[in-house]
Enzyme design. Structure first.
Site, PDB file in Angstrom:
ATOM      1  N   ILE A   1       0.862  -1.183   0.000  1.00  0.00           N
ATOM      2  CA  ILE A   1       0.000   0.000   0.000  1.00  0.00           C
ATOM      3  C   ILE A   1       0.901   1.236   0.000  1.00  0.00           C
ATOM      4  O   ILE A   1       2.006   1.212   0.530  1.00  0.00           O
ATOM      5  CB  ILE A   1      -0.969   0.013   1.205  1.00  0.00           C
ATOM      6  CG1 ILE A   1      -0.204   0.002   2.528  1.00  0.00           C
ATOM      7  CG2 ILE A   1      -1.933  -1.166   1.117  1.00  0.00           C
ATOM      8  CD1 ILE A   1      -1.082   0.208   3.744  1.00  0.00           C
ATOM      9  N   LYS A   2       0.407   2.299  -0.626  1.00  0.00           N
ATOM     10  CA  LYS A   2       1.210   3.528  -0.708  1.00  0.00           C
ATOM     11  C   LYS A   2       0.949   4.374   0.527  1.00  0.00           C
ATOM     12  O   LYS A   2       0.318   5.430   0.461  1.00  0.00           O
ATOM     13  CB  LYS A   2       0.853   4.304  -1.986  1.00  0.00           C
ATOM     14  CG  LYS A   2       1.851   4.070  -3.110  1.00  0.00           C
ATOM     15  CD  LYS A   2       1.495   4.831  -4.353  1.00  0.00           C
ATOM     16  CE  LYS A   2       2.290   6.101  -4.507  1.00  0.00           C
ATOM     17  NZ  LYS A   2       3.716   5.938  -4.752  1.00  0.00           N
TER      18      LYS A   2
END
Ligand code: PMP
Length: 305
Positions: A153-154
């Site tokens: 996930i960013k």
């Protein structure tokens, strides 16, 4: 040409969008972001946003992991993005930065019982790795494990790791860092996925090698298969394989397809841009600018024609 932001449910000039110094995300990195490009097509006077929906779907997945309640749906964020880009009116390559963040003015390390908000802004942005071919080194900084900080996930906070690696590489005279996973396999660049060309196939780290599942990575895999008939093997890659690959390149929304000429002071191939890399680079450039009829479904036009 001024930049605009979408902030607290309205469009306003970028410099007017401000957050308070107690904002939770600023202290603990509790936010998810995206990087999306609007690619300017001079001959058509049009900007195409590339794979807009996929970026917001990834943002929404990240929010589930961090328990961030998004105030908007994926469709709403897509529509607002196009509106924002049109409002900015840039006639050059632009970059959209959406952020879903923990907006509570509150201290205390946690994810629960907090408020969330969403903003985004657009700036003009040309090439990210501003070189024809990048010189890379393997970083002494490893990528975190999924059960430390999930790299899939960013999350804003994880980018401390990327920044440590990038600065180490640049201060040592390289263009980009290649990070290893905790178990010593190749993971990714500080803002890019990595591909090798070996025996006429593409080889890239797999989902469980502590990588972000890049949208450019996915694009390149599809283009390689459909347009060049090339298979991509997704598997754990050893460090020494970097030194014997025929070709190497990095992929990312900001970096596009960037050839790698050197890794740890060893030339990749003959040190020039490889044949397959050059073909993919050329294809990718056409596709993102809306110049390939088969891939227009990935391109959202910004301006009414
Ligand atoms: N890995 C990392 C760590 C990144 O920051 C990025 C840029 N978003 C990528 C890979 C490439 O992802 P994408 O192609 O979706 O931009």
């Amino acid at each position: 040409m001024p930049s605009y932001a979408y902030f607290q449910k309205q469009f306003l000039p970028l410099e007017e969008a401000k957050i308070g110094i107690m904002t939770h995300a600023l202290h603990y990195g509790t936010a998810i972001f995206e990087g999306i490009r609007g690619n300017w097509n001079e001959s058509r006077g049009q900007t195409y946003v590339f794979r807009l929906r996929e970026h917001f779907e990834r943002l929404a997945r990240g929010c589930r992991v961090l328990q961030i309640k998004l105030p908007l749906s994926v469709d709403e964020m897509c529509n607002l993005s196009v509106e924002l880009m049109a409002k900015c009116g840039f006639r050059e390559d632009a970059y959209l930065r959406p952020v879903a963040y923990t907006s509570s003015q509150a201290l205390g390390v946690r994810l629960h019982d907090l408020e969330h908000d969403f903003f985004m802004f657009v700036i003009p942005w040309g090439p990210y790795l501003d070189v024809d071919k990048a010189r890379c080194c393997v970083s002494s900084w490893h990528r975190p494990e999924d059960n430390a900080i999930p790299p899939q996930i960013k999350a804003n906070g994880i980018y401390i790791n990327n920044a440590l690696a990038k600065t180490e590489a640049q201060k040592a005279g390289y263009d980009e860092a290649i990070m290893l996973s905790p178990d010593g396999h190749i993971s990714e660049g500080s803002g890019e996925n990595i591909f090798l060309v070996m025996d006429g196939k593409l080889v890239t780290p797999a989902v469980n090698n502590n990588i972000l599942m890049g949208i450019t990575r996915n694009t390149v895999i599809e283009l390689a298969e459909k347009e060049l008939g090339l298979e991509t093997v997704q598997r754990a890659i050893d460090r020494s394989e970097l030194y014997v690959a025929d070709e190497c390149f990095l992929t990312g929304t900001a970096a596009h397809v960037t050839p790698v000429s050197e890794i740890d002071d060893r030339k990749v191939g003959d040190g020039e841009i490889g044949e397959i890399t050059a073909k993919l680079q050329e294809l990718y450039t056409r596709v993102i600018r809306g110049e390939h009829p088969d891939y227009m479904h990935w391109c959202t036009p910004v301006y009414d024609k």
